[in-house]
Motif scaffolding. Structure first.
Motif, PDB file in Angstrom:
ATOM      1  N   GLU A   1       1.191   3.549  -3.111  1.00 19.03           N
ATOM      2  CA  GLU A   1       1.159   5.212  -3.106  1.00 19.03           C
ATOM      3  C   GLU A   1       1.687   6.132  -4.065  1.00 19.03           C
ATOM      4  O   GLU A   1       1.482   7.267  -4.178  1.00 19.03           O
ATOM      5  N   THR A   2       2.750   5.752  -4.161  1.00 22.20           N
ATOM      6  CA  THR A   2       4.296   6.385  -4.870  1.00 22.20           C
ATOM      7  C   THR A   2       3.567   6.737  -6.259  1.00 22.20           C
ATOM      8  O   THR A   2       3.854   7.043  -7.405  1.00 22.20           O
ATOM      9  N   LYS A   3       2.600   5.383  -7.042  1.00 21.25           N
ATOM     10  CA  LYS A   3       2.582   5.255  -8.688  1.00 21.25           C
ATOM     11  C   LYS A   3       1.210   6.220  -8.999  1.00 21.25           C
ATOM     12  O   LYS A   3       0.238   5.564  -8.812  1.00 21.25           O
ATOM     13  N   THR A   4       1.474   6.875  -9.044  1.00 23.94           N
ATOM     14  CA  THR A   4       0.783   8.379  -9.550  1.00 23.94           C
ATOM     15  C   THR A   4       0.483   7.834 -11.078  1.00 23.94           C
ATOM     16  O   THR A   4      -0.568   9.067 -11.315  1.00 23.94           O
ATOM     17  N   GLU A   5       1.944   8.023 -11.553  1.00 27.43           N
ATOM     18  CA  GLU A   5       1.571   8.713 -13.030  1.00 27.43           C
ATOM     19  C   GLU A   5       0.682   7.795 -14.056  1.00 27.43           C
ATOM     20  O   GLU A   5       0.411   6.485 -14.054  1.00 27.43           O
ATOM     21  N   GLU A   6      -0.075   8.587 -15.408  1.00 28.61           N
ATOM     22  CA  GLU A   6      -0.239   7.672 -16.031  1.00 28.61           C
ATOM     23  C   GLU A   6       0.983   7.843 -17.361  1.00 28.61           C
ATOM     24  O   GLU A   6       1.283   9.087 -17.466  1.00 28.61           O
TER      25      GLU A   6
ATOM     26  N   ASP B   1       0.678  -1.327   0.027  1.00 25.90           N
ATOM     27  CA  ASP B   1       0.158   0.139   0.564  1.00 25.90           C
ATOM     28  C   ASP B   1       0.902   1.168   0.152  1.00 25.90           C
ATOM     29  O   ASP B   1       1.004   2.129  -0.721  1.00 25.90           O
TER      30      ASP B   1
END
Length: 202
Positions: free
Chosen positions: A24-29, A20
């Motif tokens: 939380e650090t993986k936000t880019e697309e 978890d």
């Protein structure tokens, strides 16, 4: 005494908490450049599996098939007969290079396929493009690796995914890609005199 189930539960809680925090650090697309290469079975199969996912998610997609030519694979038959509206299917090759035995024709077919590939990649309505066996065309220098890499890096729309399959991917492509998977060949029935099997290999 703590039983095995309790130990397992505590271990999974720690793993979940760590995961978890990582998620939380993986936000880019972004649209990915993906390479499937290596000597083992499954490069095209994996790419077509991703096409199935796109169709399920209602993501318009396209396939440009290099090298294989008029060979009617199960994937091609399935997509052209049942999902032609969801997935554009383009065949650019005239067959395996040992079948055509004509380098100039192979180069012309590969270049024609690349022109069509650029069109579908730039199409704003298409979100995912599979360039099946393009690595073979690149390896044989039917297409210029610098041109392909430059196009993918500078002209591919930001959110468009492109998957390139085929063994012996060139280092320039591997360097440019976001994701690279190498399929290993541990064991293959061809070595024992068994020909390609319908449903498994085509």
């Amino acid at each position: 005494m703590i039983d095995e189930n309790t130990r397992h539960t505590e271990k999974m809680k720690k793993i979940k908490a760590a995961r978890d925090r990582m998620m939380e650090t993986k936000t880019e697309e972004k649209g990915l450049i993906v390479v499937h290469t290596g000597p083992g079975k499954g490069k095209s199969s994996s790419g077509f599996g991703m096409i199935m996912r796109c169709i399920a998610h209602e993501m318009p997609c396209a396939v440009v098939q290099f090298i294989k030519g008029n060979w009617m694979t199960g994937e091609r038959q399935f997509l052209t007969e049942r999902f032609a509206d969801e997935c554009k299917f383009i065949v650019s090759g005239e067959g395996f290079t040992w079948e055509t035995q004509d380098r100039e024709r192979d180069i012309a077919a590969a270049k024609a396929g690349w022109e069509q590939a650029k069109e579908v990649i730039l199409d704003p309505n298409i979100q995912f493009v599979l360039l099946d066996e393009i690595n073979i065309a690149l390896r044989n220098d039917y297409l210029g690796i610098d041109e392909v890499v430059e196009f993918l890096q500078t002209q591919k729309p930001f959110m468009t995914h492109v998957v390139l399959t085929g063994r012996n991917a060139k280092e320039e492509l591997i360097e440019a890609a976001d994701m690279v998977t190498e399929m290993g060949n541990v064991k293959h029935p061809f070595r024992d005199g068994i020909k390609a099997q319908k449903g498994v290999e085509f």
